[in-house]
Design a protein around this motif. Structure first.
Motif, PDB file in Angstrom:
ATOM      1  N   GLY A 215      15.330  94.617 -12.661  1.00 31.73           N
ATOM      2  CA  GLY A 215      15.716  93.792 -11.515  1.00 31.73           C
ATOM      3  C   GLY A 215      17.116  94.093 -11.009  1.00 31.73           C
ATOM      4  O   GLY A 215      17.303  94.468  -9.837  1.00 31.73           O
TER       5      GLY A 215
ATOM      6  N   PHE B  17       9.525  94.140 -10.923  1.00 31.90           N
ATOM      7  CA  PHE B  17      10.834  94.779 -10.727  1.00 31.90           C
ATOM      8  C   PHE B  17      11.092  95.783 -11.854  1.00 31.90           C
ATOM      9  O   PHE B  17      11.564  96.891 -11.616  1.00 31.90           O
ATOM     10  CB  PHE B  17      11.958  93.730 -10.699  1.00 31.90           C
ATOM     11  N   ASP B  18      10.791  95.385 -13.097  1.00 29.65           N
ATOM     12  CA  ASP B  18      11.036  96.267 -14.243  1.00 29.65           C
ATOM     13  C   ASP B  18      10.178  97.530 -14.158  1.00 29.65           C
ATOM     14  O   ASP B  18      10.646  98.640 -14.438  1.00 29.65           O
ATOM     15  CB  ASP B  18      10.773  95.519 -15.560  1.00 29.65           C
TER      16      ASP B  18
ATOM     17  N   HIS C  11      10.169  76.554 -22.149  1.00 28.62           N
ATOM     18  CA  HIS C  11      11.134  77.469 -21.520  1.00 28.62           C
ATOM     19  C   HIS C  11      11.042  77.459 -19.986  1.00 28.62           C
ATOM     20  O   HIS C  11      12.070  77.570 -19.290  1.00 28.62           O
ATOM     21  CB  HIS C  11      10.873  78.878 -22.065  1.00 28.62           C
TER      22      HIS C  11
ATOM     23  N   CYS D 148      20.400  81.485 -13.995  1.00 29.81           N
ATOM     24  CA  CYS D 148      19.026  81.863 -13.632  1.00 29.81           C
ATOM     25  C   CYS D 148      18.389  82.646 -14.768  1.00 29.81           C
ATOM     26  O   CYS D 148      17.237  82.417 -15.137  1.00 29.81           O
ATOM     27  CB  CYS D 148      19.012  82.725 -12.366  1.00 29.81           C
TER      28      CYS D 148
ATOM     29  N   ASN E 102      18.674  87.357  -7.891  1.00 28.06           N
ATOM     30  CA  ASN E 102      18.701  88.412  -6.867  1.00 28.06           C
ATOM     31  C   ASN E 102      19.326  87.896  -5.559  1.00 28.06           C
ATOM     32  O   ASN E 102      18.864  86.896  -4.982  1.00 28.06           O
ATOM     33  CB  ASN E 102      17.260  88.890  -6.619  1.00 28.06           C
TER      34      ASN E 102
ATOM     35  N   HIS F 101      13.942  76.445 -17.305  1.00 26.57           N
ATOM     36  CA  HIS F 101      14.401  77.216 -16.143  1.00 26.57           C
ATOM     37  C   HIS F 101      14.559  76.308 -14.916  1.00 26.57           C
ATOM     38  O   HIS F 101      15.540  76.408 -14.181  1.00 26.57           O
ATOM     39  CB  HIS F 101      13.419  78.348 -15.817  1.00 26.57           C
TER      40      HIS F 101
END
Ligand code: KG4
Ligand code: ZN
Length: 325
Positions: A180, A166-167, A111, A291, A268, A115
């Motif tokens: 985020g 961020f979370d 994974h 993303c 972001n 990305h």
């Protein structure tokens, strides 16, 4: 060569058909975000059950959108890890069944590697070496990529991943899940006026984001954060400052030709803007929808693995804690 990609590592059920590793013929994503939002995060058991319900319709929609038959495919690529075991199992077993029944090569994909390959979508060839920053919910990795499938991890987070931070910060500020996008939205109305610490970890390409999150929590508890918007803007600025500065330092001296961004946090706007502004090298960053988790990146990655002869047998299994290198 047309590849069907399948992605079920976390809370998005996705399927896509990509031609020659670059041209997206279809990309379907069934998001579970609303289902998990009420719990404030992804519930693994709920996620795997939801993948079971969505996976066949999502694959059928991807095939129909692409307008290709099974005979026109050259292989089926599927994420094997890292991710949630129960979620990965759904994608891998469906991919195996399809590969067997349609007589197609099966390609297990990492994974994190997928990305990175989101950067090849819509882009022809990319000259190596490149420095890649992968910033997602579970990972913050700086990687030197010297060729297809050739990775050296330069640094990774020692505690929280950037997306995880961020979370958590969003939870501290009483914003929704996923954190985020909620932080980014809230930050638009605020000023980065609150001094928050940056973990530079001098001499290392590693990251650390737990300190900035704890500092924010202490300030909120002490009533020293004047508004949610200022808290969000200050937190976002602190994390992005570290990501940009350390990515630039890693790229410098390694003769990288480009900097590649990927992973959910790379959607972001401020990170994208700051990285481009401060980089002496060209910066590639996929559009936001590529993303965050999707299957087009899995198909792109699968194409390059297939070209290198990297197919798998029907004993392919999930690897929930798979590393990049
Ligand atoms: O890559 P991704 O979709 O899934 C994983 O592989 O983890 O990344 C999800 C992470 C979440 O932590 C989410 O809060 C973060 O990416 N994220 C963002 C933004 N959009 C998603 N972080 C900052 N700003 C955003 N706009
Ligand atoms: Zn991801």
């Amino acid at each position: 060569m047309k590849i069907l990609g399948i992605e079920t590592s976390c809370d998005e059920t996705a399927a896509a058909v990509v031609e020659d590793g670059t041209r997206i013929l279809s990309s379907q994503i069934a998001s579970q975000v609303e289902i998990h939002a009420r719990y404030g995060g992804v519930v693994p058991e709920v996620a795997s059950r939801q993948h079971l319900l969505s996976i066949i319709p999502v694959i059928e929609m991807a095939m129909a959108e692409a307008g290709v038959s099974w005979q026109e495919l050259s292989g089926i690529a599927v994420t094997v890890g890292p991710g949630l075991a129960g979620s990965l199992l759904v994608g891998v077993n469906v991919a195996k069944a399809l590969a067997l029944s349609q007589g197609l090569p099966l390609i297990g994909v990492n994974h994190l590697e997928a990305h990175i390959y989101a950067n090849w979508l819509g882009n022809g060839s990319i000259d190596f070496p490149v420095v890649c920053l992968i910033v997602s919910g579970g990972h913050s990795d700086l990687v030197l990529m010297s060729g297809h499938g050739d990775y050296a991890v330069l640094g990774r987070t020692r505690d929280d991943a950037a997306g995880e931070a961020f979370d958590k910060a969003a939870r501290i500020l009483g914003l929704g899940y996923p954190g985020g996008p909620a932080i980014e939205r809230a930050a638009r109305g605020g000023a980065a006026s609150i001094p928050l610490p940056r973990a530079w970890l001098k001499g290392s390409d590693d990251f650390s984001f737990s300190g900035v999150k704890t500092a924010l929590l202490r300030l909120v508890e002490a009533g020293e954060v004047p508004s949610v918007a200022d808290g969000a803007a200050s937190f976002q600025a602190a994390v992005i400052d570290v990501l940009v500065t350390k990515t630039m330092a890693a790229a410098r001296g390694r003769r990288a030709k480009k900097v590649l961004l990927s992973g959910g946090v790379a959607s972001n706007g401020l990170l994208r803007e700051q990285m481009v502004k401060h980089s002496p090298l060209p910066v590639l960053v996929p559009p936001p929808v590529l993303c965050t988790d999707n299957a087009a990146m899995v198909a792109a990655c699968g194409y390059y693995r297939l070209r290198a002869g990297g197919t798998d047998g029907l004993d392919l299994d999930v690897v929930p804690s798979l590393k990049l290198a």
